[in-house]
Design a protein around this motif. Structure first.
Motif, mmCIF file in Angstrom:
data_model
loop_
_atom_site.group_PDB
_atom_site.id
_atom_site.type_symbol
_atom_site.label_atom_id
_atom_site.label_comp_id
_atom_site.label_asym_id
_atom_site.label_seq_id
_atom_site.Cartn_x
_atom_site.Cartn_y
_atom_site.Cartn_z
ATOM 1 N N GLU A 26 -26.585 -29.752 14.688
ATOM 2 C CA GLU A 26 -26.324 -28.673 15.628
ATOM 3 C C GLU A 26 -25.181 -29.029 16.576
ATOM 4 N N ALA A 27 -24.481 -27.999 17.023
ATOM 5 C CA ALA A 27 -23.515 -28.165 18.115
ATOM 6 C C ALA A 27 -24.320 -28.140 19.412
ATOM 7 N N VAL A 28 -23.852 -28.826 20.410
ATOM 8 C CA VAL A 28 -24.596 -28.927 21.663
ATOM 9 C C VAL A 28 -23.925 -28.073 22.733
ATOM 10 N N PRO A 29 -24.544 -26.949 23.106
ATOM 11 C CA PRO A 29 -23.982 -26.166 24.206
ATOM 12 C C PRO A 29 -24.361 -26.779 25.545
ATOM 13 N N VAL A 30 -23.499 -26.613 26.533
ATOM 14 C CA VAL A 30 -23.690 -27.197 27.852
ATOM 15 C C VAL A 30 -23.806 -26.056 28.867
ATOM 16 N N ALA A 31 -24.642 -26.233 29.879
ATOM 17 C CA ALA A 31 -24.892 -25.163 30.848
ATOM 18 C C ALA A 31 -23.745 -24.965 31.840
ATOM 19 N N THR A 70 -20.907 -18.872 25.521
ATOM 20 C CA THR A 70 -19.499 -18.517 25.722
ATOM 21 C C THR A 70 -18.645 -19.660 25.192
ATOM 22 N N VAL A 71 -17.618 -19.320 24.435
ATOM 23 C CA VAL A 71 -16.736 -20.339 23.860
ATOM 24 C C VAL A 71 -15.505 -20.493 24.749
ATOM 25 N N TRP A 72 -15.236 -21.731 25.137
ATOM 26 C CA TRP A 72 -14.037 -22.087 25.894
ATOM 27 C C TRP A 72 -13.073 -22.769 24.933
ATOM 28 N N GLY A 73 -11.777 -22.592 25.167
ATOM 29 C CA GLY A 73 -10.773 -23.221 24.320
ATOM 30 C C GLY A 73 -9.801 -24.048 25.135
ATOM 31 N N TYR A 74 -9.261 -25.062 24.487
ATOM 32 C CA TYR A 74 -8.290 -25.959 25.118
ATOM 33 C C TYR A 74 -7.104 -26.105 24.178
ATOM 34 N N MET A 75 -5.914 -25.939 24.711
ATOM 35 C CA MET A 75 -4.688 -26.193 23.952
ATOM 36 C C MET A 75 -3.931 -27.319 24.636
ATOM 37 N N HIS A 76 -3.503 -28.293 23.840
ATOM 38 C CA HIS A 76 -2.735 -29.401 24.411
ATOM 39 C C HIS A 76 -1.455 -28.883 25.073
ATOM 40 N N ALA A 77 -0.911 -27.772 24.549
ATOM 41 C CA ALA A 77 0.333 -27.216 25.090
ATOM 42 C C ALA A 77 0.176 -26.703 26.514
ATOM 43 N N SER A 78 -1.035 -26.259 26.887
ATOM 44 C CA SER A 78 -1.245 -25.750 28.242
ATOM 45 C C SER A 78 -1.997 -26.744 29.121
ATOM 46 N N ASN A 118 -25.942 -19.929 28.835
ATOM 47 C CA ASN A 118 -26.359 -19.346 30.110
ATOM 48 C C ASN A 118 -27.612 -19.993 30.692
ATOM 49 N N ALA A 119 -28.420 -20.675 29.893
ATOM 50 C CA ALA A 119 -29.625 -21.364 30.365
ATOM 51 C C ALA A 119 -29.933 -22.501 29.400
ATOM 52 N N ALA A 120 -30.673 -23.477 29.865
ATOM 53 C CA ALA A 120 -30.976 -24.648 29.038
ATOM 54 C C ALA A 120 -31.650 -24.242 27.736
ATOM 55 N N PHE A 121 -31.325 -24.964 26.687
ATOM 56 C CA PHE A 121 -31.904 -24.705 25.372
ATOM 57 C C PHE A 121 -33.316 -25.260 25.293
ATOM 58 N N GLY A 122 -34.230 -24.481 24.709
ATOM 59 C CA GLY A 122 -35.578 -24.961 24.442
ATOM 60 C C GLY A 122 -35.624 -25.644 23.085
ATOM 61 N N ALA A 123 -36.773 -26.203 22.762
ATOM 62 C CA ALA A 123 -36.926 -26.935 21.506
ATOM 63 C C ALA A 123 -36.785 -26.038 20.279
ATOM 64 N N ASN A 124 -37.049 -24.756 20.426
ATOM 65 C CA ASN A 124 -36.984 -23.842 19.287
ATOM 66 C C ASN A 124 -35.728 -22.978 19.289
ATOM 67 N N ASN A 125 -34.689 -23.407 19.963
ATOM 68 C CA ASN A 125 -33.395 -22.740 19.917
ATOM 69 C C ASN A 125 -32.460 -23.590 19.062
ATOM 70 N N PHE A 126 -31.689 -22.937 18.201
ATOM 71 C CA PHE A 126 -30.799 -23.658 17.293
ATOM 72 C C PHE A 126 -29.413 -23.032 17.338
ATOM 73 N N PHE A 127 -28.382 -23.881 17.459
ATOM 74 C CA PHE A 127 -27.011 -23.409 17.526
ATOM 75 C C PHE A 127 -26.143 -24.274 16.624
ATOM 76 N N HIS A 128 -25.428 -23.615 15.723
ATOM 77 C CA HIS A 128 -24.507 -24.309 14.828
ATOM 78 C C HIS A 128 -23.126 -23.685 14.952
ATOM 79 N N ALA A 129 -22.110 -24.508 14.852
ATOM 80 C CA ALA A 129 -20.728 -24.039 14.881
ATOM 81 C C ALA A 129 -19.968 -24.714 13.739
ATOM 82 N N ALA A 130 -19.119 -23.944 13.110
ATOM 83 C CA ALA A 130 -18.338 -24.453 11.985
ATOM 84 C C ALA A 130 -16.925 -23.882 12.061
ATOM 85 N N LEU A 131 -16.022 -24.502 11.323
ATOM 86 C CA LEU A 131 -14.618 -24.113 11.320
ATOM 87 C C LEU A 131 -14.134 -23.908 9.889
ATOM 88 N N SER A 132 -13.201 -22.980 9.698
ATOM 89 C CA SER A 132 -12.614 -22.798 8.364
ATOM 90 C C SER A 132 -11.181 -22.292 8.484
#
Length: 134
Positions: A26-31, A70-78, A118-132
Motif C-alpha cells: 500500500e501507499a501511505v497517505p499522511v494527514a 488529495t494528491v500533491w505534486g513536486y517538480m524539480h523545475a519549480s 483527511n483523517a487517520a487511516f483505520g486498520a480496514n482502510n486500503f490505499f494503493h497507487a500505481a504509475l504507468s
C-alpha cells in the motif's frame, strides 16, 4: 567499467506500484500537508519516474469511514509542492465512504507525488497507487 542497471519503471503499459514495479504494498497517505513546501525530499513522497498516469485505488472501512485523499505534486523545475489538478482543471483526489473507488489522473512532468488524507487511516482502510506510461 561498470554497467548501469536501470532503476526506473521505464515505459510501462500496465500500472506499476509506487513502492516498486513488482510490489503490491500500500501507499501511505499522511494527514498533514507537505511540511516544507520547498523540500522535495519529505517523508511520504514517492518518485514518479517520469510516468504519465497516476492510478489510485481506495477501499474504506465498512463501518462508514469517510476518507478523501488529495494528491500533491513536486517538480524539480519549480522546487515546490502543490495540490495537483488534472488537465481539465479538476483536483486530483479520491474519496470513498464505506466503498471502493478508483481514479486515473494524467500527471506528466511531475517528479514526485505525496498523498494527504483527511483523517487517520483505520486498520480496514486500503490505499494503493500505481504509475504507468500508457
Amino acid at each position: 567499467m561498470s554497467i548501469g542497471v536501470p532503476k526506473g519503471h521505464g515505459r510501462t503499459r500496465r500500472p506499476k506500484n509506487v513502492n516498486g514495479a513488482t510490489s503490491t504494498a500500500e501507499a501511505v497517505p499522511v494527514a498533514a500537508e507537505p511540511s516544507d513546501m520547498a523540500d522535495g525530499s519529505i517523508t511520504g513522497a514517492y518518485f514518479t519516474e517520469n510516468q504519465r498516469f497516476l492510478h489510485l485505488s481506495l477501499d474504506t472501512d465498512p463501518t462508514g469511514e469517510n476518507r478523501t485523499i488529495t494528491v500533491w505534486g513536486y517538480m524539480h523545475a519549480s522546487g515546490r509542492w502543490v495540490p495537483l489538478k488534472d488537465t481539465a482543471g479538476n483536483a486530483c483526489t479520491i474519496a470513498a465512504n464505506d466503498t471502493q473507488a478508483h481514479a486515473v489522473y494524467e500527471i506528466a512532468g511531475v517528479d514526485k507525488v505525496y498523498f494527504q488524507v483527511n483523517a487517520a487511516f483505520g486498520a480496514n482502510n486500503f490505499f494503493h497507487a500505481a504509475l504507468s506510461t500508457f
